[in-house]
Every structure is written in C-alpha cells, then in structure tokens.
Scaffold this motif. Sequence first.
Motif: not given
Length: 123
Positions: A68-69, A72-73, A75-76, A86, A89, A92-93, A96
């Motif tokens: 998942d990280a 997400l990364i 998209t960053s 960062h 992210v 969010q982790l 979630r």
Amino acid sequence: MTTRQEKAAQTRRDLLDAARVVFERNGYLNATITDITTEAGKAAGSFYNHFDGKEALLLALADDIGDDADALITTSPDDLRNLGPHLAVFWQLQSRHRPVMAALRDAALVDPEFAQRMHDFGI
C-alpha cells in the motif's frame, strides 16, 4: 490461474481480512487463530495451509502495508525537500492499517526477535 488456485487465494484473503477485524476487536495478543478462522468462516486447517502461525499472518499483513505504501508513494512527488506528501502517505497508512500497526507494536513488545524483524522491516 486454476479454480483451485483462485479458491486458495480467496481463502488467504479472507483470513487476512478476518485477522484485521479480530485484531481490531481483541488486539493482537488476545486474538487466537480460532478467532480468526471463525471470523473468516474457515476451518483451522485452512489457516495452516497458508500460514505457519499468527506471527506469519501478521507479517503477511505487514507486507500488505508495504505494498500500500509503494502504491501511495508512486502517486506522490518524489521530492524529499517537500516532506508534505511523505507525511501524508505516513498518516494514510497509519489510518488505513491501524489495527495491524497496533498488532505489530504489540507483537514487538513481547518478542525481542520479532521487534528486531520489525525494526529491519521499517528500514
């Protein structure tokens, strides 16, 4: 993928999903494999077809957080001078995967070897 492989993959996903629910409800230390298999609607034998024990299941959940990280990364923006994305992210982790993060912490508190594995995983 054959139907048998698909069913096995679904059972594994069901067990992981059930573990998240059980860890949220009972905490990692109070959760049993029976709690997890009951939540998943699976037999105990199916658990051991996929995991050696509760710790192995927890590590599989940690791998999911890593995946998942990574998603997400990607998209960053990759600009370390701007830590905002960062940190976003990270939070969010945390939100979630709160039950799994708590379970990882609990397991590390009672098992020094597991704590070292989590330290290495974090790096």
